[in-house]
Design an enzyme around this catalytic site. Structure first.
Site, PDB file in Angstrom:
ATOM      1  N   THR A 209       0.841  -1.194   0.000  1.00 32.64           N
ATOM      2  CA  THR A 209       0.000   0.000   0.000  1.00 32.64           C
ATOM      3  C   THR A 209       0.886   1.258   0.000  1.00 32.64           C
ATOM      4  O   THR A 209       1.952   1.247   0.597  1.00 32.64           O
ATOM      5  CB  THR A 209      -0.857  -0.038   1.278  1.00 32.64           C
ATOM      6  OG1 THR A 209      -1.793  -1.086   1.149  1.00 32.64           O
ATOM      7  CG2 THR A 209      -1.572   1.269   1.548  1.00 32.64           C
ATOM      8  N   ARG A 237     -14.291  -7.435  -0.323  1.00 32.60           N
ATOM      9  CA  ARG A 237     -13.599  -6.974   0.890  1.00 32.60           C
ATOM     10  C   ARG A 237     -13.013  -5.558   0.690  1.00 32.60           C
ATOM     11  O   ARG A 237     -12.404  -5.256  -0.330  1.00 32.60           O
ATOM     12  CB  ARG A 237     -12.479  -7.957   1.222  1.00 32.60           C
ATOM     13  CG  ARG A 237     -11.697  -7.607   2.499  1.00 32.60           C
ATOM     14  CD  ARG A 237     -10.412  -6.867   2.190  1.00 32.60           C
ATOM     15  NE  ARG A 237      -9.570  -6.711   3.374  1.00 32.60           N
ATOM     16  CZ  ARG A 237      -8.487  -5.943   3.414  1.00 32.60           C
ATOM     17  NH1 ARG A 237      -8.106  -5.288   2.349  1.00 32.60           N
ATOM     18  NH2 ARG A 237      -7.769  -5.843   4.517  1.00 32.60           N
ATOM     19  N   VAL A 238     -13.223  -4.701   1.680  1.00 29.91           N
ATOM     20  CA  VAL A 238     -12.634  -3.364   1.665  1.00 29.91           C
ATOM     21  C   VAL A 238     -11.730  -3.259   2.883  1.00 29.91           C
ATOM     22  O   VAL A 238     -12.113  -3.677   3.983  1.00 29.91           O
ATOM     23  CB  VAL A 238     -13.733  -2.270   1.713  1.00 29.91           C
ATOM     24  CG1 VAL A 238     -13.117  -0.892   1.877  1.00 29.91           C
ATOM     25  CG2 VAL A 238     -14.588  -2.318   0.440  1.00 29.91           C
ATOM     26  N   GLY A 239     -10.533  -2.709   2.691  1.00 33.41           N
ATOM     27  CA  GLY A 239      -9.583  -2.581   3.798  1.00 33.41           C
ATOM     28  C   GLY A 239      -9.717  -1.249   4.517  1.00 33.41           C
ATOM     29  O   GLY A 239     -10.720  -0.532   4.387  1.00 33.41           O
ATOM     30  N   ASP A 240      -8.678  -0.907   5.267  1.00 33.83           N
ATOM     31  CA  ASP A 240      -8.704   0.320   6.072  1.00 33.83           C
ATOM     32  C   ASP A 240      -8.372   1.575   5.275  1.00 33.83           C
ATOM     33  O   ASP A 240      -8.799   2.676   5.642  1.00 33.83           O
ATOM     34  CB  ASP A 240      -7.694   0.188   7.220  1.00 33.83           C
ATOM     35  CG  ASP A 240      -6.274  -0.043   6.698  1.00 33.83           C
ATOM     36  OD1 ASP A 240      -6.099  -0.896   5.798  1.00 33.83           O
ATOM     37  OD2 ASP A 240      -5.343   0.635   7.166  1.00 33.83           O
ATOM     38  N   THR A 260      -0.615   1.440   6.895  1.00 30.36           N
ATOM     39  CA  THR A 260      -0.424   0.260   6.048  1.00 30.36           C
ATOM     40  C   THR A 260      -0.311  -0.959   6.945  1.00 30.36           C
ATOM     41  O   THR A 260       0.251  -0.887   8.035  1.00 30.36           O
ATOM     42  CB  THR A 260       0.836   0.364   5.174  1.00 30.36           C
ATOM     43  OG1 THR A 260       1.056  -0.923   4.564  1.00 30.36           O
ATOM     44  CG2 THR A 260       2.084   0.748   5.961  1.00 30.36           C
ATOM     45  N   GLY A 261      -0.852  -2.067   6.493  1.00 30.42           N
ATOM     46  CA  GLY A 261      -0.781  -3.281   7.304  1.00 30.42           C
ATOM     47  C   GLY A 261      -2.070  -4.067   7.185  1.00 30.42           C
ATOM     48  O   GLY A 261      -2.819  -3.883   6.218  1.00 30.42           O
ATOM     49  N   GLY A 263      -5.419  -4.573   7.338  1.00 32.32           N
ATOM     50  CA  GLY A 263      -6.484  -3.580   7.389  1.00 32.32           C
ATOM     51  C   GLY A 263      -7.559  -3.807   8.431  1.00 32.32           C
ATOM     52  O   GLY A 263      -8.032  -2.853   9.063  1.00 32.32           O
TER      53      GLY A 263
HETATM   54  N1  ASP Z   1      -3.884  -1.946   4.666  1.00 30.55           N
HETATM   55  C1  ASP Z   1      -4.089  -2.589   3.402  1.00 30.55           C
HETATM   56  C2  ASP Z   1      -5.390  -3.356   3.442  1.00 30.55           C
HETATM   57  O1  ASP Z   1      -5.646  -4.022   4.428  1.00 30.55           O
HETATM   58  C3  ASP Z   1      -3.001  -3.514   3.000  1.00 30.55           C
HETATM   59  C4  ASP Z   1      -1.572  -2.998   3.093  1.00 30.55           C
HETATM   60  O2  ASP Z   1      -1.303  -2.009   3.792  1.00 30.55           O
HETATM   61  O3  ASP Z   1      -0.685  -3.558   2.456  1.00 30.55           O
HETATM   62  O4  ASP Z   1      -6.100  -3.321   2.471  1.00 30.55           O
END
Ligand code: ASP
Length: 341
Positions: A209, A237-240, A260-261, A263
């Site tokens: 990300t 699916r939707v992330g953060d 990032t991480g 989500g």
């Molecule tokens: N935070 C992002 C998600 O969960 C993924 C990422 O940071 O690599 O969609």
């Protein structure tokens, strides 16, 4: 006041002035994802390529700030560089869903007005960060998803591409590997310790990300995040990243934040807004507040990192993974780029 007391006071003033003169003032901070990024898994060529594109992204945004453009312009231009580069899980280079599609999420927030825009699950917008900005500036909404968001972007005059544009061999192979290892779980495209605990092997050490926070000459902050989400994600699916307050938040009174991480953990902990709240209501510094919010993610079993920049030009780039692609630039143009711990 006695002479002795006066001289002590004078020395304290001198010391304080000297310390603040030495403190660096940053105008922009970026990330390209956090995860299992180890030097032993990196070739010198790859490492050089990451450093080059992170540097180019910082230079691009800095040129906007120097020219007196807004922090929003700087964030958008910077993220375009990262979205257009296949090294990152955003725009070209986005990971695949379980169905073999690329569904992109992005958000942008203006620290001056607290206006925000986001898109989720889009499949045809070349630069989702621009769509997020368009939602913020050209619609009365905050978040648009799926086909409606794609249509909105087209009507807003943004560059539309065939979904094939987002196809890359590396990400495709990553999906095949993830399906083979565990077809029921989504994985961070950069792998993570927790994925290992869940029995998911780190099949891919690259990621991630992208995000940017900028501070312009007028003293306004802006933050943006753009992502392809997680490899093998399912059911829309939707992330953060596109959720205002979770993966992205910005307020001139506190800071701009991009996460990032994993989500789901960032959503459940409302990480970005928590950092802002700790600063606003508890008077914590951007560094203290970010540490508390990220520690909570870690305690719950999530991993990742974040970047934050406050209105005084202080930054923090914490992460609880092996590495995080990251960089910052000072008001006088000094670039700092790092990858590992
Ligand atoms: N935070 C992002 C998600 O969960 C993924 C990422 O940071 O690599 O969609």
């Amino acid at each position: 006041m006695k002479i002795f007391e006066r001289s002590v006071l004078f020395l304290i003033v001198l010391f304080t002035l000297n310390v603040s003169a030495q403190q660096k003032k940053y105008v922009m901070v970026i990330h390209g994802g956090a995860g299992t990024i180890l030097k032993k898994n990196m070739t010198p060529e790859k490492e050089a390529a990451y450093i080059a594109v992170l540097t180019q992204a910082l230079q691009t945004g800095y040129a906007q700030i120097k020219a007196g453009k807004s922090s929003l312009d700087a964030v958008e231009a910077t993220i375009h560089v990262l979205e257009n580069d296949p090294h990152f899980n955003a725009g070209k280079g986005a990971v695949f869903t379980h169905e073999g599609k690329n569904e992109l999420d992005a958000a942008m927030m203006d620290g001056k007005t607290l206006m925000a825009g986001a898109v989720a699950g889009v499949t045809t917008i070349k630069n989702p960060i621009s769509a997020a900005r368009a939602v913020m500036e050209k619609s009365e909404h905050v978040m648009l998803v799926g086909a409606g968001a794609d249509l909105f972007a087209k009507e807003a005059g943004l560059e539309i591409v065939d979904p094939k544009y987002f196809w890359t061999k590396e990400r495709w192979d990553g999906l095949q590997q993830a399906i083979k290892e565990d077809s029921t779980k989504a994985v961070l495209d950069h792998g993570s310790k927790k994925s290992e605990l869940l029995g998911i092997k780190n099949h891919d050490y690259k990621f991630g990300t992208v995000g940017c926070v900028a501070l312009d000459k007028a003293g306004n902050l802006a933050a943006g995040t753009s992502t392809g989400g997680m490899t093998n994600k399912k059911y829309g699916r939707v992330g953060d990243a596109p959720i205002i307050g979770a993966g992205t938040y910005c307020n001139n009174e506190t800071a701009g934040i991009s996460c990032t991480g994993w989500g789901e953990f960032y959503i459940r902990n409302v990480v970005a807004k928590t950092i802002s709240d700790l600063m606003e209501y508890k008077g914590l510094s951007v560094i203290e507040a970010s540490k508390i919010a990220l520690d909570k993610v870690g305690k719950m079993g999530g991993d990742g990192g974040l970047i934050a920049l406050d209105r005084k030009g202080n930054i923090t780039m914490p992460f609880n993974t092996e590495g995080m692609y990251r960089g910052a630039i000072t008001a006088d143009g000094k670039i700092e780029v790092s990858i590992y711990k």
